[in-house]
Design an enzyme around this catalytic site. Structure first.
Site, PDB file in Angstrom:
ATOM      1  N   SER A  19       0.792  -1.237   0.000  1.00 35.30           N
ATOM      2  CA  SER A  19       0.000   0.000   0.000  1.00 35.30           C
ATOM      3  C   SER A  19       0.823   1.285   0.000  1.00 35.30           C
ATOM      4  O   SER A  19       0.309   2.331  -0.370  1.00 35.30           O
ATOM      5  CB  SER A  19      -0.973   0.025   1.169  1.00 35.30           C
ATOM      6  OG  SER A  19      -0.301   0.247   2.385  1.00 35.30           O
ATOM      7  N   LYS A  23       0.195   4.920   6.618  1.00 36.39           N
ATOM      8  CA  LYS A  23      -0.388   5.678   5.498  1.00 36.39           C
ATOM      9  C   LYS A  23       0.154   7.107   5.533  1.00 36.39           C
ATOM     10  O   LYS A  23       0.812   7.525   6.466  1.00 36.39           O
ATOM     11  CB  LYS A  23      -1.916   5.724   5.596  1.00 36.39           C
ATOM     12  CG  LYS A  23      -2.603   4.373   5.683  1.00 36.39           C
ATOM     13  CD  LYS A  23      -2.459   3.568   4.434  1.00 36.39           C
ATOM     14  CE  LYS A  23      -3.097   2.192   4.624  1.00 36.39           C
ATOM     15  NZ  LYS A  23      -2.651   1.222   3.682  1.00 36.39           N
TER      16      LYS A  23
END
Length: 183
Positions: free
Chosen positions: A43, A86
């Protein structure tokens, strides 16, 4: 003979004290200053790769607010001892929306994303404008089409209290050791 016995006992005691100090300092460091974490998945590619081992700075956010583009670590709300990593995109008080594969902040395409992010195929819950509260953050993975992030209801909008810290240093693999770039 008696003096030698006292010397051995004293040395053993000093070693025990030494180890106790090391354990206490390690505990304090891991609790309040830094934490080791490992990247699992794609990710955050190309910024971070699967298997990268990082040190997370847990102290900075005690003294200053998180900023746009900071790469942060937070706990996944549905599984204990699982942490996500993230990039902060939306800040408190902003309106975030994803349209035509691009991120809009307060109705404008402000983001200068040069870290390899491809055009997003799915806007998820950000297809509609999301107004962030006073302590809320919107996060995305750099590899947008392979990331569970704030567009996904299982991750959603993050509260400041849930931010563990800021990715600070990559310590593995050895050929990529160095400080993490956040811009």
């Amino acid at each position: 003979m008696q003096e030698k016995k006292k010397s051995v006992i004293r040395e053993a005691f000093e070693w025990i004290v030494y180890f106790l100090i090391v354990i206490v300092l390690t505990y304090l460091f891991l609790t309040y200053v830094g934490q080791r974490t490992c990247v699992s998945g794609r990710s955050m590619e190309p910024t971070l790769a699967n298997g990268d081992s990082l040190i997370v700075d847990k102290i900075t956010y005690r003294f200053k607010d998180p900023e746009r583009y900071d790469i942060i670590v937070f706990p996944y709300q549905y599984e204990q001892d699982v942490y996500y990593i993230k990039r902060i995109i939306g800040l408190p008080g902003e309106t975030v929306q994803v349209m035509n594969g691009k991120v809009y902040i307060n109705g404008e395409e402000l983001l200068d994303e040069h870290y390899g992010a491809e055009e997003m195929e799915s806007a998820g819950m950000a297809a509609q404008p999301i107004v962030l509260g006073a302590d809320e953050y919107f996060v995305l993975g750099d590899n947008r089409n392979h990331s569970s992030d704030s567009r996904d209801p299982s991750v959603g909008i993050l509260k400041r209290e849930n931010l563990v810290g800021k990715a600070w240093l990559r310590v593995w693999p050895f050929d990529t050791i160095g400080f993490i770039k956040h811009d």
